[in-house]
Design an enzyme around this catalytic site. Sequence first.
Site, PDB file in Angstrom:
ATOM      1  N   GLY A 109       0.845  -1.212   0.000  1.00 55.53           N
ATOM      2  CA  GLY A 109       0.000   0.000   0.000  1.00 55.53           C
ATOM      3  C   GLY A 109       0.870   1.248   0.000  1.00 55.53           C
ATOM      4  N   ASP A 133       4.570  -9.351   7.472  1.00 53.20           N
ATOM      5  CA  ASP A 133       3.733 -10.346   6.790  1.00 53.20           C
ATOM      6  C   ASP A 133       4.420 -11.064   5.616  1.00 53.20           C
ATOM      7  OD1 ASP A 133       1.687  -9.869   8.519  1.00 53.20           O
ATOM      8  OD2 ASP A 133       0.599  -8.504   7.203  1.00 53.20           O
ATOM      9  N   MET A 175      -0.351 -13.502  13.071  1.00 55.83           N
ATOM     10  CA  MET A 175      -0.742 -12.381  12.212  1.00 55.83           C
ATOM     11  C   MET A 175      -0.662 -12.728  10.729  1.00 55.83           C
ATOM     12  SD  MET A 175       0.388  -8.746  13.774  1.00 55.83           S
ATOM     13  CE  MET A 175      -0.831  -7.832  14.710  1.00 55.83           C
ATOM     14  N   ARG A 217      -2.867 -42.910  18.731  1.00 56.94           N
ATOM     15  CA  ARG A 217      -1.497 -43.426  18.807  1.00 56.94           C
ATOM     16  C   ARG A 217      -0.690 -42.734  19.927  1.00 56.94           C
ATOM     17  NH1 ARG A 217       2.522 -40.762  17.119  1.00 56.94           N
ATOM     18  NH2 ARG A 217       2.375 -39.006  15.701  1.00 56.94           N
ATOM     19  N   GLU A 228      -4.609 -15.285  10.954  1.00 54.69           N
ATOM     20  CA  GLU A 228      -5.711 -14.470  11.497  1.00 54.69           C
ATOM     21  C   GLU A 228      -6.766 -14.062  10.461  1.00 54.69           C
ATOM     22  OE1 GLU A 228      -4.307 -10.778  13.177  1.00 54.69           O
ATOM     23  OE2 GLU A 228      -3.635 -10.061  11.238  1.00 54.69           O
ATOM     24  N   HIS A 257      -0.162  -8.393  18.508  1.00 55.46           N
ATOM     25  CA  HIS A 257       0.901  -7.439  18.183  1.00 55.46           C
ATOM     26  C   HIS A 257       2.251  -7.752  18.819  1.00 55.46           C
ATOM     27  CE1 HIS A 257      -2.556  -5.256  16.708  1.00 55.46           C
ATOM     28  NE2 HIS A 257      -1.724  -4.515  16.016  1.00 55.46           N
ATOM     29  N   GLN A 259       3.930  -9.989  17.955  1.00 56.25           N
ATOM     30  CA  GLN A 259       4.724 -10.399  16.792  1.00 56.25           C
ATOM     31  C   GLN A 259       5.345  -9.215  16.059  1.00 56.25           C
ATOM     32  OE1 GLN A 259       2.168 -13.793  14.765  1.00 56.25           O
ATOM     33  NE2 GLN A 259       0.931 -12.410  15.983  1.00 56.25           N
TER      34      GLN A 259
HETATM   35  O1  F6P Z   1       1.924  -5.359   9.904  1.00 53.68           O
HETATM   36  C1  F6P Z   1       1.070  -6.282   9.282  1.00 53.68           C
HETATM   37  C2  F6P Z   1      -0.053  -6.588  10.188  1.00 53.68           C
HETATM   38  O2  F6P Z   1       0.592  -6.960  11.345  1.00 53.68           O
HETATM   39  C3  F6P Z   1      -1.074  -7.633   9.835  1.00 53.68           C
HETATM   40  O3  F6P Z   1      -0.683  -8.951   9.865  1.00 53.68           O
HETATM   41  C4  F6P Z   1      -2.150  -7.303  10.817  1.00 53.68           C
HETATM   42  O4  F6P Z   1      -3.362  -7.836  10.554  1.00 53.68           O
HETATM   43  C5  F6P Z   1      -2.161  -5.831  10.765  1.00 53.68           C
HETATM   44  O5  F6P Z   1      -0.836  -5.455  10.436  1.00 53.68           O
HETATM   45  C6  F6P Z   1      -2.677  -5.170  11.983  1.00 53.68           C
HETATM   46  O6  F6P Z   1      -2.084  -3.944  12.155  1.00 53.68           O
HETATM   47  P1  F6P Z   1      -2.715  -2.676  12.840  1.00 53.68           P
HETATM   48  O7  F6P Z   1      -3.091  -3.069  14.195  1.00 53.68           O
HETATM   49  O8  F6P Z   1      -1.604  -1.694  12.787  1.00 53.68           O
HETATM   50  O9  F6P Z   1      -3.872  -2.273  12.005  1.00 53.68           O
END
Ligand code: F6P
Length: 327
Positions: A109, A133, A175, A217, A228, A257, A259
């Site tokens: 973007g 991502d 995420m 097993r 997600e 977050h 991550q």
């Molecule tokens: O940075 C990518 C990402 O972490 C996506 O995986 C996640 O869904 C999104 O951003 C959420 O970001 P924010 O909370 O900033 O909208």
Amino acid sequence: MAKKEIRSIAVLTSGGDAPGMNCAIRSIVRTAIGHGIKVYGIKRGFLGLINNDMFEMNASSVGNIIQRGGTILNSSRCPEFKDQINRKKAHQILEDRDIDALIVIGGDGSFKGAIALSTENDFPVIGIPGTIDNDISGTEYTIGFDTAVQTAIEAVDKIRDTAASNERTFLIEVMGARTSSIALKVGICTGAENVLLNNKKVDYEKISKAIRRGMRRGKNSSIIIVAEGEKPGRSYEISHILEDMHHISSKVCVLGHIQRGGSPASNDRFYGSMMGMMAVESLLDNKYQHAVVVKDSKLEVVALSECAQKSDHVMNGFEGIAEELSI
Ligand code: F6P
């Protein structure tokens, strides 16, 4: 685009922050200074650009940041930049400050915004892929992915301890709003029993059969990694359906977050540093609407338009591997 002498550049970070963005900023600033180029750091991505919120950086502005997560420049999502009037304003601000080029660290973007700014105003821009991502077309790597995957792996390993001790099934959501790259890599690296992709219907029958087969097993716990998707928290609904329709009870853990933070892992430090350096060198090489990418495992400079789409290509072909290995 007309060639020009690059004497002054600006850098911004845009979209979701990612560990390793600071490494790229550090590298840009120090490479530029090494070439006698002035560098401005723009605050809060394109929003700061529109608001003329920037400052001149020097070698010590980027001292002691290589190991820090997040971005010292702050970041934001900026829908206002979709408006050409704001892009015109941004360009005027860059011109007024005698800034010759802009480096944008962000996702697809952000690159779309950079291309529009560049094309409409004949202004040089370079993109550096930065998002946890790893979901941008034209590159095999985006800064932040390695750290995010490592953070998720560590969390899953911990949950495995409690899952095994209390003999439970866990749904662990990672995420990836529109891609499953983190989920697939984490699934393979943690020996998950299942990975639920964000673009596929959940096959409850298959999941419950696999869990029951495991139990027969002697497996006493299962880990299911959930990408997600559009709506974080979808694991709760999956857990309810598993319980109601298949009599499998499960616990849910949404990693969220966590991550996005943390000290950058080696790939993010390395690619951040190399991409930052190559971005400045590309401008000096008169490459004005390009991105620094990883292609065939090598760092390269390609047209920015190649990188302006969301894409799930990085982990293509790895679907189903975690399941195959966890029988
Ligand atoms: O940075 C990518 C990402 O972490 C996506 O995986 C996640 O869904 C999104 O951003 C959420 O970001 P924010 O909370 O900033 O909208």
